[in-house]
Design a protein around this motif. Sequence first.
Motif, PDB file in Angstrom:
ATOM      1  N   THR A 228       0.862  -1.179   0.000  1.00 26.64           N
ATOM      2  CA  THR A 228       0.000   0.000   0.000  1.00 26.64           C
ATOM      3  C   THR A 228       0.895   1.223   0.000  1.00 26.64           C
ATOM      4  OG1 THR A 228      -1.922   1.023   1.091  1.00 26.64           O
ATOM      5  CG2 THR A 228      -0.258   0.017   2.526  1.00 26.64           C
TER       6      THR A 228
ATOM      7  N   LEU B 118      -9.473   6.107 -10.009  1.00 26.46           N
ATOM      8  CA  LEU B 118      -9.413   5.173  -8.892  1.00 26.46           C
ATOM      9  C   LEU B 118      -9.004   5.821  -7.572  1.00 26.46           C
ATOM     10  CD1 LEU B 118      -7.734   2.140 -10.710  1.00 26.46           C
ATOM     11  CD2 LEU B 118     -10.116   2.359 -10.004  1.00 26.46           C
TER      12      LEU B 118
ATOM     13  N   TYR C 259      -5.475   5.253  -3.319  1.00 26.91           N
ATOM     14  CA  TYR C 259      -5.341   4.144  -2.370  1.00 26.91           C
ATOM     15  C   TYR C 259      -5.535   2.791  -3.039  1.00 26.91           C
ATOM     16  CZ  TYR C 259      -6.393   0.882   1.428  1.00 26.91           C
ATOM     17  OH  TYR C 259      -6.384  -0.193   2.274  1.00 26.91           O
ATOM     18  N   SER C 260      -4.609   1.873  -2.753  1.00 30.81           N
ATOM     19  CA  SER C 260      -4.782   0.463  -3.108  1.00 30.81           C
ATOM     20  C   SER C 260      -4.152  -0.377  -2.008  1.00 30.81           C
ATOM     21  CB  SER C 260      -4.143   0.147  -4.462  1.00 30.81           C
ATOM     22  OG  SER C 260      -2.731   0.364  -4.407  1.00 30.81           O
TER      23      SER C 260
ATOM     24  N   THR D 268      -2.929  -4.619  -1.108  1.00 29.47           N
ATOM     25  CA  THR D 268      -2.858  -6.078  -1.177  1.00 29.47           C
ATOM     26  C   THR D 268      -1.970  -6.572  -0.046  1.00 29.47           C
ATOM     27  OG1 THR D 268      -0.975  -6.088  -2.708  1.00 29.47           O
ATOM     28  CG2 THR D 268      -3.182  -6.191  -3.684  1.00 29.47           C
TER      29      THR D 268
ATOM     30  N   GLN E 184      -7.290  -7.166  -1.448  1.00 32.18           N
ATOM     31  CA  GLN E 184      -8.225  -6.723  -2.480  1.00 32.18           C
ATOM     32  C   GLN E 184      -7.792  -7.194  -3.864  1.00 32.18           C
ATOM     33  OE1 GLN E 184     -11.013  -5.718  -3.240  1.00 32.18           O
ATOM     34  NE2 GLN E 184     -11.966  -4.661  -1.520  1.00 32.18           N
TER      35      GLN E 184
ATOM     36  N   ASN F 228      -5.141  -5.917  -8.340  1.00 27.77           N
ATOM     37  CA  ASN F 228      -3.925  -5.220  -7.887  1.00 27.77           C
ATOM     38  C   ASN F 228      -4.195  -4.241  -6.751  1.00 27.77           C
ATOM     39  OD1 ASN F 228      -2.178  -6.514  -9.783  1.00 27.77           O
ATOM     40  ND2 ASN F 228      -2.954  -5.138 -11.378  1.00 27.77           N
ATOM     41  N   GLY F 229      -5.195  -4.571  -5.928  1.00 27.30           N
ATOM     42  CA  GLY F 229      -5.447  -3.765  -4.739  1.00 27.30           C
ATOM     43  C   GLY F 229      -6.492  -2.690  -4.895  1.00 27.30           C
ATOM     44  N   TRP F 230      -7.043  -2.528  -6.105  1.00 28.14           N
ATOM     45  CA  TRP F 230      -8.020  -1.464  -6.340  1.00 28.14           C
ATOM     46  C   TRP F 230      -9.448  -1.933  -6.083  1.00 28.14           C
ATOM     47  CZ3 TRP F 230      -5.663   3.002  -6.588  1.00 28.14           C
ATOM     48  CH2 TRP F 230      -4.355   3.050  -7.083  1.00 28.14           C
TER      49      TRP F 230
ATOM     50  N   SER G  22     -12.907  -0.026   0.792  1.00 29.96           N
ATOM     51  CA  SER G  22     -12.175  -1.218   0.367  1.00 29.96           C
ATOM     52  C   SER G  22     -12.361  -2.377   1.337  1.00 29.96           C
ATOM     53  CB  SER G  22     -10.685  -0.902   0.218  1.00 29.96           C
ATOM     54  OG  SER G  22     -10.478   0.075  -0.781  1.00 29.96           O
TER      55      SER G  22
END
Length: 483
Positions: free
Chosen positions: A169, A230, A233-234, A236, A246, A249-251, A264
């Motif tokens: 992240t 998007l 923030y993402s 994994t 998530q 790829n975390g999105w 999320s």
Amino acid sequence: MKNNMSRRQFLKTGGLALAAMTFQPASVLSSSVTLNQRYVSLRPAVGKRCFVSKAVDAAIEEAKPKIKDEKLRWMFENCFPNTLDTTVRYRVKNGRPDTFVITGDIDAMWLRDSSAQVWPYLPLMKKDKELQRMVAGLVNRQTECILIDPYANAFNDGPLGSYWETDHTQHMVKELHERKWEIDSLCYPIRLAYHYWQYTEDTSVFDENWHKAMLLVVNTFKEQQRKQGLGPYSFTRDCDRPTDSQINNGWGAPVKPVGLIVSSFRPSDDATQYGFLIPSNMFAVVSLRQLAEIEDKVYGNKDFSGKCIALADEVDAAIRRYGTFNHPVCGRIYAFEVDGFGNALCMDDANVPSLLAAPYLGYCSFKDAIYQNTRKMIWSGNNPYFFKGKAGEGVGGPHVGLNYIWPMSIIMKAFTTDDSEEIRACLKQLRDTDGGTGFMHESFHSEDAADFTRSWFAWTNTLFGELILKTIKEYPNLLSQML
């Protein structure tokens, strides 16, 4: 690269059982207590309590004679002060109160849990200035946390680092325990500060930093409406638990920008399936309107107040348009999650905010027709996470797995009805599913209440105490007799 690890493995290997014994030996060892020992208090000795409130202790002594059921009375005395007894670290920092509140068996502070843990004490603040200062200290600490990172859900008591610091992240600094983006993590601090102000009329917590934190809150909500892409923030995680990470790829799963806010993760810290988590959007509507009132009346900032109201109205309208679903059995209900494309997840999770808790958090009346339909869905086989067995019935969630019921859901059921017999049934089930420990737990197995998770979970303990006090006030006859 760290090894894959589940949440349960983390609790076992992190030395947290030892920490629990240090902070609350009674609750950790209480499984050895037998009911024929006549319900001796399991509170720590006065000198070993983390924080002592004369008002809370007086409220306990005042309530006890009004609870005829001996076991229920014993559990109330153990549970209601549990947050103060075992989880509060209060001090003065730079001339201002500062309070760090751990969850129990995890030595970190969640913005959600810490707010909810002290919530039932707020009506007692006028009788106890030290208690008021302790709550003010939590407002101050939460302000500091939001300024560090508005996307984080849990924080350390300083730059200590975390097992989760290798999560993938954007901003995993040493002050963070975990960085899962959950809408409610920013709603709970507003709820706490607003009601602190309502009860005390003290505006000292509303300084320049609090306002800066609130600007971040609103900006984060708008970023996660995802109207401009998007966002920043993402997340994994390398793990063996799918709900701890998530997709894409975390999105997360794609959403159509319709005015709702992406979360999320859920209040359970589990990943959302569809990004628009309706219970948390409901909470955001309530919180934004509370924030607007503070900004208007305390700061005189009518422009920002108006922006908060406009955002609340936009989210509320989107809930009404996109967040309901025509269920084939229950009729028009609130969906748990949607994506704006027309897909909906019909279920509920025990953690608050939940659909069941919508009236408790102030979004709607429990008599609202859509809510009533939703409530029937939640407490039935139409909810995939409703479980029923020999030990009891209630709502769970994927966080601890199938057939585990969360006492929190039973408490919320009692909070959202005016049917005294329904409340009685909830209280009886709570009394009978403690596993003989005298405390609430995160969850218990539907077939055997002695099979439970988390022997030291302060949020549910304190919430149970709140329910007992509410019942004494509104339905005194219920507790003046055996359940």
